[in-house]
Design a protein around this motif. Structure first.
Motif, PDB file in Angstrom:
ATOM      1  N   GLN A  45       0.844  -1.192   0.000  1.00 48.94           N
ATOM      2  CA  GLN A  45       0.000   0.000   0.000  1.00 48.94           C
ATOM      3  C   GLN A  45       0.879   1.242   0.000  1.00 48.94           C
ATOM      4  O   GLN A  45       1.766   1.389   0.855  1.00 48.94           O
ATOM      5  N   TYR A  46       0.627   2.119  -0.941  1.00 49.36           N
ATOM      6  CA  TYR A  46       1.368   3.373  -1.020  1.00 49.36           C
ATOM      7  C   TYR A  46       1.067   4.241   0.193  1.00 49.36           C
ATOM      8  O   TYR A  46      -0.092   4.367   0.610  1.00 49.36           O
ATOM      9  N   ILE A  47       2.115   4.824   0.769  1.00 48.33           N
ATOM     10  CA  ILE A  47       1.912   5.733   1.895  1.00 48.33           C
ATOM     11  C   ILE A  47       2.222   7.175   1.488  1.00 48.33           C
ATOM     12  O   ILE A  47       1.372   8.056   1.559  1.00 48.33           O
ATOM     13  N   ILE A  48       3.437   7.396   1.018  1.00 48.68           N
ATOM     14  CA  ILE A  48       3.880   8.766   0.765  1.00 48.68           C
ATOM     15  C   ILE A  48       5.188   8.728  -0.012  1.00 48.68           C
ATOM     16  O   ILE A  48       5.880   7.697  -0.027  1.00 48.68           O
ATOM     17  N   HIS A  49       5.508   9.811  -0.687  1.00 51.92           N
ATOM     18  CA  HIS A  49       6.821   9.906  -1.317  1.00 51.92           C
ATOM     19  C   HIS A  49       7.279  11.354  -1.329  1.00 51.92           C
ATOM     20  O   HIS A  49       6.457  12.283  -1.182  1.00 51.92           O
ATOM     21  N   GLY A  50       8.586  11.545  -1.503  1.00 51.30           N
ATOM     22  CA  GLY A  50       9.122  12.896  -1.546  1.00 51.30           C
ATOM     23  C   GLY A  50      10.465  12.923  -2.245  1.00 51.30           C
ATOM     24  O   GLY A  50      11.132  11.901  -2.395  1.00 51.30           O
ATOM     25  N   LEU A  51      10.849  14.110  -2.654  1.00 52.91           N
ATOM     26  CA  LEU A  51      12.134  14.295  -3.329  1.00 52.91           C
ATOM     27  C   LEU A  51      13.136  14.943  -2.372  1.00 52.91           C
ATOM     28  O   LEU A  51      14.187  14.382  -2.088  1.00 52.91           O
ATOM     29  N   LYS A  52      12.813  16.138  -1.898  1.00 49.05           N
ATOM     30  CA  LYS A  52      13.714  16.759  -0.922  1.00 49.05           C
ATOM     31  C   LYS A  52      12.976  17.538   0.163  1.00 49.05           C
ATOM     32  O   LYS A  52      13.494  17.729   1.247  1.00 49.05           O
ATOM     33  N   ASN A  53      11.745  17.938  -0.135  1.00 45.05           N
ATOM     34  CA  ASN A  53      10.974  18.639   0.882  1.00 45.05           C
ATOM     35  C   ASN A  53      10.218  17.653   1.756  1.00 45.05           C
ATOM     36  O   ASN A  53       9.924  16.537   1.350  1.00 45.05           O
ATOM     37  N   ASN A  54       9.911  18.076   2.960  1.00 45.64           N
ATOM     38  CA  ASN A  54       9.073  17.256   3.826  1.00 45.64           C
ATOM     39  C   ASN A  54       7.663  17.193   3.236  1.00 45.64           C
ATOM     40  O   ASN A  54       7.196  18.151   2.623  1.00 45.64           O
ATOM     41  N   GLU A  55       7.031  16.061   3.421  1.00 47.75           N
ATOM     42  CA  GLU A  55       5.706  15.864   2.866  1.00 47.75           C
ATOM     43  C   GLU A  55       4.776  15.333   3.953  1.00 47.75           C
ATOM     44  O   GLU A  55       5.206  14.617   4.857  1.00 47.75           O
ATOM     45  N   THR A  56       3.511  15.679   3.819  1.00 42.98           N
ATOM     46  CA  THR A  56       2.490  15.182   4.755  1.00 42.98           C
ATOM     47  C   THR A  56       1.228  14.862   3.982  1.00 42.98           C
ATOM     48  O   THR A  56       0.857  15.601   3.074  1.00 42.98           O
TER      49      THR A  56
END
Lengths: 111, 111
Positions: A45-56
């Motif tokens: 199950q996908y939760i979250i992803h990011g490149l360099k910034n914080n994500e919510t």
């Protein structure tokens, strides 16, 4: 060719925040950090992803260090249903976005 | 919320028989994948499919495996002559670009 390092397992108390660390010291500039989880034998199950910034998002927060060599997934209020294997995956955009899964972290949320 | 659906959820087959696992990816997704997970092991990439052709395949995806998108909505994995070691959970997945979504899996048991 593991690109990430995660603890094998961790416990968390229900209702508390769960902080899941991941090291990805060889990450390159165009690679994203993805988090998935697998509850029992269900599909990842996908939760979250990011490149360099914080994500919510509604599930979790992702904190990526400034040098991008490590990140932390935060489940703000863990519930028993969050018990799962959590995978931190580094993925570039050059190979059909395919994911390579490691062993992940087995998170057990205890009442 | 759109989801990837897979059928059958569980199939038992005799060694040497052909098996077809079916998947309906999320509509308007362009990339399609099959992964497998042998009991107790990691999730392993098998194949990715884009623009009606295989874009990448792993060493596991040998000549006994094939994929097809026969009608623009279904995406199938065929195993021509099953072996005992093909027993595993097979996950279909699809992606529009950055995020891959997985189905709940088809559990294949070869006896």
């Amino acid at each position: 060719d593991a690109k990430t390092t995660q603890p094998t397992s961790m416990d968390c108390a229900e209702g508390r925040a769960a902080n899941l660390p991941c090291n990805h010291s060889t990450i390159s500039g165009n690679e994203y950090v993805y988090w998935y989880r697998q509850i029992h034998s269900q599909g990842p199950q996908y939760i979250i992803h990011g490149l360099k910034n914080n994500e919510t998002n509604e599930m979790a927060s992702l904190i990526i260090t400034e040098d991008r060599k490590s990140s932390t997934l935060i489940l703000p209020h863990a519930t028993l249903r969050d018990t799962a294997v959590y995978y931190c995956i580094v993925q570039g955009i050059s190979n059909d976005y395919k994911l390579s899964f490691g062993a992940g972290t087995t998170v057990t949320v205890r009442a | 919320e759109p989801e990837v659906t897979q059928t059958p959820s569980h199939q038992v087959t005799q060694m040497g028989q052909e098996v077809i696992l079916r998947c309906v990816p999320i509509s308007n997704h362009l990339y399609f994948y099959w992964y497998r997970q042998i009991l107790g092991q990691k999730v392993e990439f098998l194949v990715s499919f884009y623009n009606n052709e295989i874009s990448e395949k792993s060493e596991i995806f040998d000549d006994q495996f094939s994929v097809e998108r026969p009608d623009g909505s279904n995406f199938t994995l065929k195993i021509r002559s099953t072996k005992l070691e093909d027993s595993a959970m097979y996950f279909c997945a699809s992606s529009s670009r950055y995020t891959i979504y997985f189905g709940e899996g088809s559990w294949l048991t070869v006896v």
